[in-house]
Design an enzyme around this catalytic site. Sequence first.
Site, PDB file in Angstrom:
ATOM      1  N   SER A  43      31.623  29.897  42.695  1.00  0.00           N
ATOM      2  CA  SER A  43      32.386  31.114  42.968  1.00  0.00           C
ATOM      3  C   SER A  43      32.212  31.637  44.382  1.00  0.00           C
ATOM      4  O   SER A  43      32.901  32.577  44.771  1.00  0.00           O
ATOM      5  CB  SER A  43      31.971  32.209  41.980  1.00  0.00           C
ATOM      6  OG  SER A  43      30.642  32.582  42.193  1.00  0.00           O
ATOM      7  N   THR A 163      31.705  36.134  42.719  1.00  0.00           N
ATOM      8  CA  THR A 163      31.391  36.762  43.996  1.00  0.00           C
ATOM      9  C   THR A 163      29.902  37.046  44.005  1.00  0.00           C
ATOM     10  O   THR A 163      29.266  37.052  42.958  1.00  0.00           O
ATOM     11  CB  THR A 163      32.176  38.097  44.105  1.00  0.00           C
ATOM     12  OG1 THR A 163      33.572  37.822  44.020  1.00  0.00           O
ATOM     13  CG2 THR A 163      31.909  38.842  45.394  1.00  0.00           C
ATOM     14  N   THR A 181      32.510  35.813  48.987  1.00  0.00           N
ATOM     15  CA  THR A 181      33.139  35.118  47.856  1.00  0.00           C
ATOM     16  C   THR A 181      34.057  34.003  48.330  1.00  0.00           C
ATOM     17  O   THR A 181      34.534  34.029  49.471  1.00  0.00           O
ATOM     18  CB  THR A 181      33.982  36.133  47.035  1.00  0.00           C
ATOM     19  OG1 THR A 181      34.424  35.502  45.840  1.00  0.00           O
ATOM     20  CG2 THR A 181      35.186  36.626  47.794  1.00  0.00           C
ATOM     21  N   ARG A 191      45.784  34.901  50.165  1.00  0.00           N
ATOM     22  CA  ARG A 191      45.371  36.084  49.382  1.00  0.00           C
ATOM     23  C   ARG A 191      43.972  36.511  49.821  1.00  0.00           C
ATOM     24  O   ARG A 191      43.056  35.709  49.936  1.00  0.00           O
ATOM     25  CB  ARG A 191      45.361  35.726  47.893  1.00  0.00           C
ATOM     26  CG  ARG A 191      44.911  36.867  46.961  1.00  0.00           C
ATOM     27  CD  ARG A 191      43.443  36.766  46.580  1.00  0.00           C
ATOM     28  NE  ARG A 191      43.073  37.699  45.516  1.00  0.00           N
ATOM     29  CZ  ARG A 191      41.825  37.894  45.120  1.00  0.00           C
ATOM     30  NH1 ARG A 191      40.825  37.250  45.696  1.00  0.00           N
ATOM     31  NH2 ARG A 191      41.571  38.745  44.155  1.00  0.00           N
ATOM     32  N   VAL A 192      43.828  37.792  50.111  1.00  0.00           N
ATOM     33  CA  VAL A 192      42.516  38.348  50.463  1.00  0.00           C
ATOM     34  C   VAL A 192      42.153  39.365  49.383  1.00  0.00           C
ATOM     35  O   VAL A 192      42.964  40.221  49.030  1.00  0.00           O
ATOM     36  CB  VAL A 192      42.558  39.012  51.854  1.00  0.00           C
ATOM     37  CG1 VAL A 192      41.261  39.735  52.145  1.00  0.00           C
ATOM     38  CG2 VAL A 192      42.825  37.955  52.926  1.00  0.00           C
ATOM     39  N   GLY A 193      40.949  39.243  48.849  1.00  0.00           N
ATOM     40  CA  GLY A 193      40.521  40.117  47.760  1.00  0.00           C
ATOM     41  C   GLY A 193      39.681  41.286  48.236  1.00  0.00           C
ATOM     42  O   GLY A 193      39.610  41.588  49.436  1.00  0.00           O
ATOM     43  N   ASP A 194      39.034  41.928  47.275  1.00  0.00           N
ATOM     44  CA  ASP A 194      38.262  43.138  47.569  1.00  0.00           C
ATOM     45  C   ASP A 194      37.034  42.882  48.418  1.00  0.00           C
ATOM     46  O   ASP A 194      36.541  43.790  49.092  1.00  0.00           O
ATOM     47  CB  ASP A 194      37.853  43.832  46.260  1.00  0.00           C
ATOM     48  CG  ASP A 194      37.009  42.938  45.369  1.00  0.00           C
ATOM     49  OD1 ASP A 194      37.291  41.718  45.296  1.00  0.00           O
ATOM     50  OD2 ASP A 194      36.064  43.441  44.752  1.00  0.00           O
ATOM     51  N   THR A 214      32.044  43.001  41.888  1.00  0.00           N
ATOM     52  CA  THR A 214      32.489  41.637  41.602  1.00  0.00           C
ATOM     53  C   THR A 214      33.509  41.737  40.465  1.00  0.00           C
ATOM     54  O   THR A 214      33.611  42.760  39.803  1.00  0.00           O
ATOM     55  CB  THR A 214      31.320  40.719  41.176  1.00  0.00           C
ATOM     56  OG1 THR A 214      30.709  41.263  40.004  1.00  0.00           O
ATOM     57  CG2 THR A 214      30.274  40.602  42.273  1.00  0.00           C
ATOM     58  N   GLY A 215      34.243  40.675  40.239  1.00  0.00           N
ATOM     59  CA  GLY A 215      35.267  40.701  39.191  1.00  0.00           C
ATOM     60  C   GLY A 215      36.649  40.792  39.806  1.00  0.00           C
ATOM     61  O   GLY A 215      36.851  40.398  40.968  1.00  0.00           O
ATOM     62  N   GLY A 217      39.351  41.541  41.880  1.00  0.00           N
ATOM     63  CA  GLY A 217      39.406  42.241  43.151  1.00  0.00           C
ATOM     64  C   GLY A 217      40.552  43.214  43.249  1.00  0.00           C
ATOM     65  O   GLY A 217      40.439  44.282  43.873  1.00  0.00           O
TER      66      GLY A 217
END
Length: 316
Positions: A43, A163, A181, A191-194, A214-215, A217
């Site tokens: 991950s 993450t 992450t 795509r960019v996450g949190d 985590t989880g 985003g």
Amino acid sequence: MVGSANALPGMEANWESVLAGGHPLDAAIETVKIVEADPNDASVGLGGLPNEDGVMQLDAACMDGETHNSGAVGAIENILHPCEVARLVMERTDHCQIFGEGAYRFARSHGHPHTELLTEKARRRWIRWKESMSDQDDRLPPPKEPEAEKHGSLPTRFERHGTIHCSVLSTRGQVACTTTTSGLAWKIPGRVGDSSIVGAGLYCDGEVGSAGSTGRGEAAILSCGSHSIIELLRQGKAPIDAGHEVLERIVRQTQRMAQWQPSLLKADGRPAFNVHFYILDLRGRWAGVGLSGHANFAVADRDGGPRHEKIVPLLG
Ligand code: GLY
């Protein structure tokens, strides 16, 4: 120190340096680097699962409560330690975020080597996913067994997150944090996450404390999750109450979103995904909270040193 369950080996390696008065950002970054470089963690960093094109794109950010500065990289490719590059963005530029090709070039300009992050195991899982996607294209379904067993089962839609987060309070009362992450497996390229978004996947304030997630985003972004928690701590809430209040908001927000995206909810009306927050205040109080289910998080304090504790779920 407080963070996701996979931060425990890093906390064990860095706890003594925190006790010795080390800088909290050094401890946070050294903690997550262990997992970034671990090919067996699917991950984060090396060994993570790639985007839908089979390319590893990583997100990372860090924040220093003392200077109230932050740095982030998003969708960065071929760099082993994006958390260190995020720190370079913070310390060596006047920017907070550099994403994509520019982030790679920035990392290389600071001497980070070009590294292939897609392991053979991850590549095999990705091609099995790609071959399973549709009976309308020209790829035939993947062979069943024993190949499927050998390389691990494929994550379902809401299992594709993973993450590492670490928040640290130093012996001098300074806070800092980092989140890193490989993001959502099979994500749309770019795509960019949190984890790259200050206020969402991490936030700290030298007057208040530190938090990270985590989880899923998208839920942490849409709730400004980590920033919201810090603001609730500032108003006097205990870490666990601040975390649960933001999770309650996420439940309500998701119920509204489900009007156009029903798969976000299970049949019982609860979110079909999970989000965890890791929270630390300047008094050294900490919490690990989540929407639902049983999980661990990692903590290190003077009472018991580095260890796993149980996440306190909002919904049981
Ligand atoms: N929380 C990690 C991600 O959604 O990318």
